[in-house]
Design a protein around this motif. Structure first.
Motif, PDB file in Angstrom:
ATOM      1  N   LYS A 220      24.443  54.192  77.724  1.00  0.00           N
ATOM      2  CA  LYS A 220      23.328  54.009  79.200  1.00  0.00           C
ATOM      3  C   LYS A 220      23.776  54.983  80.026  1.00  0.00           C
ATOM      4  N   HIS A 221      25.130  54.535  80.776  1.00  0.00           N
ATOM      5  CA  HIS A 221      25.142  55.941  81.963  1.00  0.00           C
ATOM      6  C   HIS A 221      25.082  56.851  81.763  1.00  0.00           C
ATOM      7  N   THR A 222      25.476  57.226  80.649  1.00  0.00           N
ATOM      8  CA  THR A 222      25.417  58.489  80.030  1.00  0.00           C
ATOM      9  C   THR A 222      24.194  59.636  79.507  1.00  0.00           C
ATOM     10  N   VAL A 223      22.779  58.635  79.709  1.00  0.00           N
ATOM     11  CA  VAL A 223      21.917  59.112  79.152  1.00  0.00           C
ATOM     12  C   VAL A 223      21.267  58.650  79.761  1.00  0.00           C
ATOM     13  N   GLN A 224      20.867  57.980  81.015  1.00  0.00           N
ATOM     14  CA  GLN A 224      20.575  57.400  82.880  1.00  0.00           C
ATOM     15  C   GLN A 224      19.171  58.855  82.598  1.00  0.00           C
ATOM     16  N   PRO A 225      20.569  59.742  84.425  1.00  0.00           N
ATOM     17  CA  PRO A 225      20.448  60.938  84.754  1.00  0.00           C
ATOM     18  C   PRO A 225      19.404  62.079  83.986  1.00  0.00           C
ATOM     19  N   ILE A 226      19.818  62.091  82.622  1.00  0.00           N
ATOM     20  CA  ILE A 226      19.065  63.140  81.845  1.00  0.00           C
ATOM     21  C   ILE A 226      18.013  63.308  82.040  1.00  0.00           C
ATOM     22  N   ARG A 227      16.607  62.773  82.094  1.00  0.00           N
ATOM     23  CA  ARG A 227      15.662  62.998  82.112  1.00  0.00           C
ATOM     24  C   ARG A 227      16.029  63.971  83.827  1.00  0.00           C
ATOM     25  N   GLU A 228      15.769  63.315  84.487  1.00  0.00           N
ATOM     26  CA  GLU A 228      15.979  63.871  86.097  1.00  0.00           C
ATOM     27  C   GLU A 228      16.368  65.527  85.551  1.00  0.00           C
ATOM     28  N   LEU A 229      17.841  65.626  85.479  1.00  0.00           N
ATOM     29  CA  LEU A 229      18.737  66.289  85.448  1.00  0.00           C
ATOM     30  C   LEU A 229      18.405  67.690  84.603  1.00  0.00           C
ATOM     31  N   ALA A 230      17.041  67.641  83.799  1.00  0.00           N
ATOM     32  CA  ALA A 230      16.930  68.551  82.679  1.00  0.00           C
ATOM     33  C   ALA A 230      16.409  69.799  83.265  1.00  0.00           C
ATOM     34  N   PRO A 231      15.616  69.647  84.380  1.00  0.00           N
ATOM     35  CA  PRO A 231      15.538  71.016  85.160  1.00  0.00           C
ATOM     36  C   PRO A 231      16.464  72.264  85.378  1.00  0.00           C
ATOM     37  N   LEU A 232      17.945  71.028  85.302  1.00  0.00           N
ATOM     38  CA  LEU A 232      18.836  72.343  85.711  1.00  0.00           C
ATOM     39  C   LEU A 232      19.068  73.543  84.828  1.00  0.00           C
ATOM     40  N   LEU A 233      18.650  72.777  83.180  1.00  0.00           N
ATOM     41  CA  LEU A 233      18.902  73.644  82.409  1.00  0.00           C
ATOM     42  C   LEU A 233      18.289  75.605  82.772  1.00  0.00           C
ATOM     43  N   ARG A 234      17.156  74.992  83.047  1.00  0.00           N
ATOM     44  CA  ARG A 234      16.219  76.587  83.904  1.00  0.00           C
ATOM     45  C   ARG A 234      17.656  77.542  84.293  1.00  0.00           C
ATOM     46  N   GLU A 235      19.067  77.006  85.279  1.00  0.00           N
ATOM     47  CA  GLU A 235      19.339  78.235  85.936  1.00  0.00           C
ATOM     48  C   GLU A 235      20.518  78.882  84.845  1.00  0.00           C
ATOM     49  N   ILE A 236      20.653  77.310  82.966  1.00  0.00           N
ATOM     50  CA  ILE A 236      21.811  78.717  82.370  1.00  0.00           C
ATOM     51  C   ILE A 236      21.293  79.883  81.843  1.00  0.00           C
ATOM     52  N   PRO A 237      22.499  80.721  81.949  1.00  0.00           N
ATOM     53  CA  PRO A 237      22.054  82.142  81.278  1.00  0.00           C
ATOM     54  C   PRO A 237      21.341  81.535  79.738  1.00  0.00           C
ATOM     55  N   PRO A 238      20.337  82.486  80.078  1.00  0.00           N
ATOM     56  CA  PRO A 238      20.108  82.603  78.287  1.00  0.00           C
ATOM     57  C   PRO A 238      20.636  82.933  76.720  1.00  0.00           C
ATOM     58  N   ALA A 239      21.744  83.448  77.504  1.00  0.00           N
ATOM     59  CA  ALA A 239      23.026  83.778  75.827  1.00  0.00           C
ATOM     60  C   ALA A 239      23.413  83.162  75.118  1.00  0.00           C
ATOM     61  N   ARG A 240      23.956  82.155  76.800  1.00  0.00           N
ATOM     62  CA  ARG A 240      24.759  80.387  76.930  1.00  0.00           C
ATOM     63  C   ARG A 240      23.295  79.422  76.087  1.00  0.00           C
ATOM     64  N   LEU A 241      22.407  79.923  75.949  1.00  0.00           N
ATOM     65  CA  LEU A 241      21.494  78.607  75.379  1.00  0.00           C
ATOM     66  C   LEU A 241      21.238  79.115  74.230  1.00  0.00           C
ATOM     67  N   PHE A 242      20.996  80.527  73.906  1.00  0.00           N
ATOM     68  CA  PHE A 242      20.557  80.767  72.649  1.00  0.00           C
ATOM     69  C   PHE A 242      21.904  80.323  71.402  1.00  0.00           C
ATOM     70  N   GLU A 243      23.096  80.178  72.098  1.00  0.00           N
ATOM     71  CA  GLU A 243      24.150  79.761  71.191  1.00  0.00           C
ATOM     72  C   GLU A 243      24.578  78.255  71.384  1.00  0.00           C
ATOM     73  N   GLU A 244      23.734  77.721  72.352  1.00  0.00           N
ATOM     74  CA  GLU A 244      23.864  76.081  72.196  1.00  0.00           C
ATOM     75  C   GLU A 244      22.936  75.822  71.488  1.00  0.00           C
ATOM     76  N   SER A 245      21.410  76.817  71.365  1.00  0.00           N
ATOM     77  CA  SER A 245      20.860  76.271  70.785  1.00  0.00           C
ATOM     78  C   SER A 245      20.584  76.018  68.959  1.00  0.00           C
ATOM     79  N   LEU A 246      21.301  77.618  68.503  1.00  0.00           N
ATOM     80  CA  LEU A 246      21.717  77.767  67.328  1.00  0.00           C
ATOM     81  C   LEU A 246      22.324  76.271  66.630  1.00  0.00           C
TER      82      LEU A 246
END
Ligand code: ATP
Ligand code: MG
Length: 463
Positions: A220-246
């Motif tokens: 539960k402590h691992t899941v707890q901050p996720i919703r609030e921090l989710a917008p940080l994903l916008r800073e991740i390079p799109p190429a890395r997010l492509f790999e991760e989404s696959l």
């Protein structure tokens, strides 16, 4: 289902779970791992590094997966040798990566990744931007500060990913109570979760990926901050997010991963337009995407090939109509509106997830097919059958129908047509001729289009 995934199986004991300086040592008789289960090449690398005087272990996903009875996808080695020292030991080794330097040792088609022990980041390292650097929100931009084995364990993401197996002594070293969490099927970040997500927001996606793939709960402590921090994903390079989404969607548990992404508000930063469609038309959008992912999961389990293009075509499709309508309201005719909307939507999506050209073209073709499949008169049906994208376009049509799109039974017509003999096919086409909208597409266009308009549409579809 989701409840179960997020359930905490036991209260966390701060300090006890993280930061052990001496590992728990699990001897050969106390665990089920066997040396021969690991890649022979990976074991050879560890043995060679150890005989050259370095520390070396098998680590990460392979140890975790084998403890769970899963066949590992690849084998990672961690060592005290620097990348240069590793390269000097093996003829077939290449140093790769900048953000995170490591060595690829090649054995025919198998590649073993060898990483040097890393230290967690401390403030003193900040001055040396070649080795370590953070941005303003605490994200690690470069991670090449080498450290001890103990430190290497602390900088890993989840406790279950921080298990070190020594194939020589056949012992497991556990610095983070990972064995306990494997046995309790629980995903737990090492250290302070908020801090660890700020360092690398992709860890939020990794949490979802491992929970879905392994059918683990997230502590539960691992899941707890996720919703609030989710917008940080916008800073991740799109190429890395492509790999991760696959990895999220093509690992055989994509449908569950999608549910979790939505629930944890991680879907929006990845697919903003689709998330909006999900808000506006929840049932349809959810059904279409889940259905596409369920089909994909099934194919993965059957060992059949899957194409990212089909999946991205489905993920984005629900966001198209609003854009098409918007352009049509500005006076753009239907087919150019469809093409314009498709182009804009993909361009916008690529700002978040860099979908390579080799996939964006087929996405467009699958969508174009949706315009063409209703137009079957004359020789068109047979020409479509010969089109290399026919199968994908037809499968996509069935997918749309399964989500409740009204197509006047077009999917069934194509199913029958593929099964029919030549004479039956001619009859099917003749029958179409007697219906007034047979040669036009479904949707808003009802009247028969003039030759010149048709020609223009054909040109655009082939652009
Ligand atoms: P799989 O290969 O099955 O996807 P894995 O756990 O091996 O899972 P990799 O991406 O291959 O995942 O990474 C290997 C190991 O490196 C992980 O097990 C983890 O210990 C560490 N690691 C990878 N990515 C991160 C990260 N973003 N933050 C911290 N540690 C990481
Ligand atoms: Mg791995």
């Amino acid at each position: 289902m989701l409840k179960k995934l997020f359930q905490s199986f036991r209260p966390p004991v701060p300090g006890q779970h993280h930061r052990r300086t001496t590992p728990e040592v699990i001897n050969k008789s106390q665990h089920s791992l066997q040396r021969h289960q690991f890649s022979r090449h990976a074991v050879n690398i560890v043995e060679r590094l150890q005989s050259a005087g370095y520390q070396a272990y098998l680590v990460g996903g392979c140890v975790r997966d084998l403890m769970l009875g899963i066949t590992p996808k690849d084998f990672d080695v961690a060592t005290s040798a620097t990348p240069e020292q590793v390269r000097a030991e093996f003829r077939n080794a290449r140093i790769i990566g900048r953000r995170f330097k490591l060595v690829h040792v090649h054995f025919g088609r198998e590649i073993i990744e060898v990483a040097t022990f890393r230290a967690p980041h401390s403030d003193e390292d900040q001055g040396d931007s070649h080795r370590s650097s953070h941005n303003a929100s605490g994200r690690i931009l470069r991670d090449n500060v080498y450290g001890t084995l103990e430190e290497d364990a602390q900088r890993r993401d989840f406790t279950i990913n921080a298990l070190y197996y020594d194939p020589v002594s056949e012992r497991i070293l556990d610095y983070a109570n990972g064995v306990h969490d494997v046995r309790n099927r629980l995903l737990r970040l090492i250290g302070d979760p908020t801090h660890r997500y700020q360092e690398d927001p992709v860890r939020m996606l990794r949490a979802v990926r491992f929970a879905a793939k392994l059918n683990f709960g997230i502590e539960k402590h691992t899941v707890q901050p996720i919703r609030e921090l989710a917008p940080l994903l916008r800073e991740i390079p799109p190429a890395r997010l492509f790999e991760e989404s696959l990895k999220l969607f093509l690992s055989g548990q994509g449908a569950i991963a999608f549910e979790m992404l939505v629930d944890l508000q991680l879907f929006e930063p990845l697919f903003p337009a689709s998330a909006q469609a999900l808000d506006e038309r929840p049932t349809y959008t959810h059904t279409l995407i889940s259905q596409a992912l369920n089909n994909t999961d099934l194919r993965v389990k059957q060992g059949k090939p899957v194409t990212p293009a089909f999946l991205f075509a489905a993920l984005l499709w629900p966001a198209l109509p609003a854009r098409v309508l918007h352009l049509q309201n500005q006076g753009v005719p239907p087919i150019p509106a469809m093409n314009g909307a498709a182009h804009d939507l993909i361009a916008e999506q690529c700002q978040r997830i860099a979908i390579p050209k080799r996939f964006t073209l087929p996405i467009r073709e699958i969508w174009d097919m949706q315009e063409r499949l209703p137009r079957r008169s004359g020789k068109r049906a047979d020409q479509l059958l010969d089109n290399p994208r026919f199968r994908a376009g037809y499968d996509f049509l069935l997918l749309r129908e399964s989500a409740g799109e009204e197509t006047d039974d077009l999917g069934q017509w194509w199913t029958d047509y593929q099964d029919a003999h030549d004479s039956e096919r001619r009859e099917m086409i003749r029958e179409l001729g007697s219906r007034d909208d047979a040669s036009t597409g479904a949707g808003p266009r009802k009247r028969k289009r003039s030759t010149s308009k048709r020609k223009r549409a054909g040109d655009e579809a082939g652009e």
